[in-house]
Design a protein around this motif. Sequence first.
Motif, PDB file in Angstrom:
ATOM      1  N   PHE A 136      57.584   8.461  27.613  1.00 31.87           N
ATOM      2  CA  PHE A 136      55.991   8.954  27.657  1.00 31.87           C
ATOM      3  C   PHE A 136      55.304   7.936  28.180  1.00 31.87           C
ATOM      4  N   ASP A 137      55.607   6.813  28.028  1.00 33.08           N
ATOM      5  CA  ASP A 137      55.062   5.337  28.535  1.00 33.08           C
ATOM      6  C   ASP A 137      55.037   5.568  30.255  1.00 33.08           C
ATOM      7  N   ALA A 138      56.120   5.811  30.521  1.00 30.09           N
ATOM      8  CA  ALA A 138      56.640   6.080  31.913  1.00 30.09           C
ATOM      9  C   ALA A 138      55.917   7.032  32.607  1.00 30.09           C
ATOM     10  N   LEU A 139      55.813   8.141  31.924  1.00 24.46           N
ATOM     11  CA  LEU A 139      54.954   9.338  32.547  1.00 24.46           C
ATOM     12  C   LEU A 139      53.569   8.999  32.818  1.00 24.46           C
ATOM     13  N   ARG A 140      52.963   8.222  31.586  1.00 24.50           N
ATOM     14  CA  ARG A 140      51.739   7.859  31.426  1.00 24.50           C
ATOM     15  C   ARG A 140      51.127   7.018  32.911  1.00 24.50           C
ATOM     16  N   GLU A 141      52.003   6.095  33.176  1.00 22.74           N
ATOM     17  CA  GLU A 141      51.700   5.505  34.537  1.00 22.74           C
ATOM     18  C   GLU A 141      51.967   6.305  35.756  1.00 22.74           C
ATOM     19  N   LEU A 142      52.736   7.132  35.605  1.00 17.62           N
ATOM     20  CA  LEU A 142      52.845   8.166  36.785  1.00 17.62           C
ATOM     21  C   LEU A 142      51.799   9.055  36.863  1.00 17.62           C
ATOM     22  N   VAL A 143      51.294   9.564  35.678  1.00 19.10           N
ATOM     23  CA  VAL A 143      50.223  10.429  35.650  1.00 19.10           C
ATOM     24  C   VAL A 143      48.795   9.813  36.454  1.00 19.10           C
ATOM     25  N   ILE A 202      46.901  11.777  30.495  1.00 23.23           N
ATOM     26  CA  ILE A 202      47.549  12.474  29.450  1.00 23.23           C
ATOM     27  C   ILE A 202      46.574  12.622  28.249  1.00 23.23           C
ATOM     28  N   VAL A 203      46.364  13.911  28.014  1.00 24.70           N
ATOM     29  CA  VAL A 203      45.291  14.287  27.285  1.00 24.70           C
ATOM     30  C   VAL A 203      45.889  14.147  25.603  1.00 24.70           C
ATOM     31  N   ARG A 204      47.303  14.568  25.392  1.00 25.07           N
ATOM     32  CA  ARG A 204      47.705  14.344  24.025  1.00 25.07           C
ATOM     33  C   ARG A 204      49.216  14.310  24.188  1.00 25.07           C
ATOM     34  N   THR A 205      49.914  13.911  23.168  1.00 23.00           N
ATOM     35  CA  THR A 205      51.329  13.823  22.884  1.00 23.00           C
ATOM     36  C   THR A 205      51.431  14.146  21.687  1.00 23.00           C
ATOM     37  N   ALA A 206      52.424  14.890  21.379  1.00 22.22           N
ATOM     38  CA  ALA A 206      52.889  15.373  19.938  1.00 22.22           C
ATOM     39  C   ALA A 206      54.211  15.651  19.623  1.00 22.22           C
ATOM     40  N   ALA A 226      48.652  17.206  41.003  1.00 19.57           N
ATOM     41  CA  ALA A 226      49.380  17.601  39.764  1.00 19.57           C
ATOM     42  C   ALA A 226      50.845  18.126  39.798  1.00 19.57           C
ATOM     43  N   VAL A 227      51.050  18.880  41.012  1.00 19.73           N
ATOM     44  CA  VAL A 227      52.528  19.371  41.278  1.00 19.73           C
ATOM     45  C   VAL A 227      53.251  17.999  41.700  1.00 19.73           C
ATOM     46  N   GLU A 228      52.802  17.298  42.524  1.00 25.23           N
ATOM     47  CA  GLU A 228      53.475  16.031  43.148  1.00 25.23           C
ATOM     48  C   GLU A 228      53.976  15.363  41.764  1.00 25.23           C
ATOM     49  N   THR A 229      53.246  15.164  40.745  1.00 27.59           N
ATOM     50  CA  THR A 229      53.537  14.240  39.659  1.00 27.59           C
ATOM     51  C   THR A 229      54.381  14.907  38.735  1.00 27.59           C
ATOM     52  N   ALA A 230      54.302  16.163  38.552  1.00 28.11           N
ATOM     53  CA  ALA A 230      54.969  16.910  37.458  1.00 28.11           C
ATOM     54  C   ALA A 230      56.602  17.057  38.023  1.00 28.11           C
ATOM     55  N   LEU A 231      56.586  17.086  39.779  1.00 26.77           N
ATOM     56  CA  LEU A 231      58.040  17.190  40.176  1.00 26.77           C
ATOM     57  C   LEU A 231      58.766  15.836  40.003  1.00 26.77           C
ATOM     58  N   ARG A 232      58.207  15.019  39.649  1.00 25.72           N
ATOM     59  CA  ARG A 232      58.835  13.525  39.523  1.00 25.72           C
ATOM     60  C   ARG A 232      58.890  13.142  37.772  1.00 25.72           C
ATOM     61  N   PHE A 233      58.347  14.037  36.959  1.00 20.45           N
ATOM     62  CA  PHE A 233      58.714  13.818  35.666  1.00 20.45           C
ATOM     63  C   PHE A 233      60.319  13.388  35.236  1.00 20.45           C
ATOM     64  N   GLY A 234      61.040  14.327  35.832  1.00 21.80           N
ATOM     65  CA  GLY A 234      62.456  14.357  35.131  1.00 21.80           C
ATOM     66  C   GLY A 234      63.064  13.111  35.645  1.00 21.80           C
TER      67      GLY A 234
END
Length: 599
Positions: free
Chosen positions: A464-471, A478-482, A496-504
Amino acid sequence: MTTYSERHIYAFDLPPEDLWSAVADGDTFDRDARLPEARYRFETRAGFPPLAVAEARVGPVAFEWEEPALEWEAPLRLAVERRFRRGPFERYAAEMRFFPDGAGSRIEHDVELETRSAIGALLARPLLAYVRIGAERAYRRAEDRARSGLSHGSRSGPDAAAGSIAGVARFVDAFEALRTHAEEEPAIAARLAALVEHAPATYRRRLRPYELADAWGFPRERVVAAMLAAARTGLLGASWTIVCPRCRMARQAVQTLQALGLPVDCEVCGIIFSGDFDRNVELTFDLPLALSAPHADEPRPLRPQPARQILAQRTLAAGSMAVLTVVLQPGAYVVQVLPDRVARFTVEEDAGAATLDTRIEHATVRAGASVVRAGNVRLQLTNHTEHDAVVRIVEAELSRGMATAAAVTALQAFRDLFPDDAPSEGAPGAIRSLTIVCAEVVGLEGIAAEFGDAHTAQLVATAFDALRELVALGCGAIVRTAGDGLMAVFTYPREAVETALRFGELVAPLELRLAVHRGPCVAIRANGRLDYFGATVSHVSRLARTARAGEVLLTNALAEDDRIARLLPSGERGIVTLRGLVEPVDVLRVRPAVSAASR
């Protein structure tokens, strides 16, 4: 009654469009001309816009006058009229007309003064001489501002001015609070330091970060983030300004989002309105020496420059016709008849005619065409009613140069720097459109069973830290993590779509299932933080649970957008049924490629 008339011609080596912003900045022009300061009040009139009434004093002589709506056609004409209720004069009128003249321009300035008494006749000539000398001074100062880039709406400061080493260092130190750094930040620090040290006093309030970013050639989000960091350390002042949707002037300003919420009264327009996060709540900044309580515009008649998006204004007598000529760039516009009659039209480069006939009727406004050609547009207005009408030509949307609350609060930098700033409970901020990404880790229970809870929790936190930097780099937050999921928001759907495609690729060996959706929502305070609520939010969170491992699921509204379709790998069309929704949802399922190195 005696009428005195004068015409004066001023020559400049700048074109009219360059002079317009500086000359039409009425408050500054009047101050440079050393005209007496006037205090305005607005008298309500049934069925009509409020009437501006002003008072001023010159030595022992007191003046009170009615000031009808100013008239202008940008960047060609500006006119004002004052009808005195008391004092030695009956009426004063001034009109400025801008003409191209070779490589430069000229302004023809006409003045009329009508007296009502012998004292007025005695004072008329000295008063006109005073006005003439003041106008000459004000025009030359306006020319200097236009030449240096300090006209209203372009307040980036002279390029020649440089900030001191110590001043730049203070801003660089402030930027350390930003989590993600970029190569532009030292240059932004230098620009801000120069602005603090060299900007004139009249240009130190209500700076618009997007306008500065555009003038300096930096990404808008980086300049906003840098100025937020500077505000957090006190180098700048920041405030949220609520702009009237009708006259486009600032009517309330507060220091925190929590202070927003009460209805706002615009005396000039005679309306009460609320702040919508993506329409009329704007983040602005003040420089030192201007820092004080948050400020809004004093009630005064609408002028061209405080309302840069109102390109023309004219009062049309009952049963009369008038022709306006306005320079319009491609975009969407509105013919607005106060208080609430409108007709929309579009301006395009390759349209046929640059003319528009418009009929003002009792309940509506009718435009004779929906599309006109860009450039000098000729608008013929006919008032078919028994009442005078105030007509405006207005850009259809509030300025794209506004750093709206919706856009700023969707930046990771804002959430990091001001984590507790959120709307008060019971006063949500409306947002017409926001793109939301929801992600869930697949098979978390199995991973915990194999590696243990502590190792699994660390694995998820690192991902999630890596995703935070990407976002953050994608201009989102990032609004919230649970537990095994997170929600992120973006102002721009493409990012948004460009970023989501790189999450994996960033969370491997974990696998995610994701959903991306765009729609209306409201910003709220939840658990002391800024959060979002509404059907769009619940929709995308439920949608994520129907995605398969390693899959991104997009609603059709996003997938069929041409700007986004180009980004997507081939996918599978389908429908899903969501709890709480009667109708199934059309979706596109895509599976981004994950590089071997990330596995």
